[in-house]
Design a protein around this motif. Sequence first.
Motif, mmCIF file in Angstrom:
data_model
loop_
_atom_site.group_PDB
_atom_site.id
_atom_site.type_symbol
_atom_site.label_atom_id
_atom_site.label_comp_id
_atom_site.label_asym_id
_atom_site.label_seq_id
_atom_site.Cartn_x
_atom_site.Cartn_y
_atom_site.Cartn_z
ATOM 1 N N LEU A 47 0.901 -1.316 -0.045
ATOM 2 C CA LEU A 47 0.121 -0.058 0.004
ATOM 3 C C LEU A 47 0.894 1.297 -0.056
ATOM 4 C CD1 LEU A 47 -3.033 -0.845 2.593
ATOM 5 C CD2 LEU A 47 -2.906 -0.614 -0.148
ATOM 6 N N ALA A 48 1.956 1.393 0.632
ATOM 7 C CA ALA A 48 2.772 2.563 0.782
ATOM 8 C C ALA A 48 3.294 2.496 -0.560
ATOM 9 C CB ALA A 48 3.776 2.253 1.751
ATOM 10 N N GLU A 49 3.983 1.479 -1.145
ATOM 11 C CA GLU A 49 4.504 1.704 -2.491
ATOM 12 C C GLU A 49 3.632 2.090 -3.585
ATOM 13 O OE1 GLU A 49 6.815 -0.901 -5.912
ATOM 14 O OE2 GLU A 49 6.600 -1.799 -3.755
ATOM 15 N N LEU A 50 2.182 1.703 -3.451
ATOM 16 C CA LEU A 50 1.159 2.154 -4.178
ATOM 17 C C LEU A 50 0.975 3.696 -4.279
ATOM 18 C CD1 LEU A 50 -1.076 1.536 -6.510
ATOM 19 C CD2 LEU A 50 -2.590 0.969 -4.589
ATOM 20 N N TYR A 51 0.677 4.137 -2.727
ATOM 21 C CA TYR A 51 0.501 5.598 -2.590
ATOM 22 C C TYR A 51 1.601 6.278 -2.900
ATOM 23 C CZ TYR A 51 0.000 9.814 0.051
ATOM 24 O OH TYR A 51 -0.174 11.017 0.618
ATOM 25 N N TRP A 52 2.852 5.836 -3.008
ATOM 26 C CA TRP A 52 4.131 6.629 -3.471
ATOM 27 C C TRP A 52 4.108 6.701 -4.894
ATOM 28 C CZ3 TRP A 52 8.949 4.842 -5.782
ATOM 29 C CH2 TRP A 52 10.142 5.684 -5.809
ATOM 30 N N LEU B 89 1.292 6.636 -6.875
ATOM 31 C CA LEU B 89 0.225 7.638 -7.355
ATOM 32 C C LEU B 89 0.833 9.066 -6.985
ATOM 33 C CD1 LEU B 89 -2.708 5.547 -6.170
ATOM 34 C CD2 LEU B 89 -1.879 5.752 -8.563
ATOM 35 N N TRP B 90 1.514 9.115 -5.901
ATOM 36 C CA TRP B 90 1.831 10.651 -5.552
ATOM 37 C C TRP B 90 2.960 10.950 -6.682
ATOM 38 C CZ3 TRP B 90 6.343 13.105 -4.021
ATOM 39 C CH2 TRP B 90 6.266 14.307 -3.432
#
Length: 114
Positions: free
Chosen positions: A63-68, A70-71
Amino acid sequence: MGPPAHAEPAGAPPVATTDELRRAALERSARRNAEVARRRLRWRWVAWAVYKLLIWTLPLLLLAELYWALWLRDHPMPEALQPLLHRPASTRSPHAPSSSPPASAGGTQPQGDP
């Protein structure tokens, strides 16, 4: 009465009987079995702990990698940092092989007989 016919020489080590050999072998086997059991138990605990750790951390990391990702899609890299990532190929590796042979390579080839 004299000494027995099968008496050992004075300096020879004593010879173990079959019962002593069997007992020693059983003790070694029991020690080896206990060590193997401890090692297996230790690996089972390690595997359990890693499994429990990965159950919670792997989804959080994903989830952190996906958020990063997308950011980063919405926030491009600053102009000052872009040349650091997009350097020409010749400046990326300071030890890049050159296309010309070294100067000493020409004189090392053997000459044929005249």
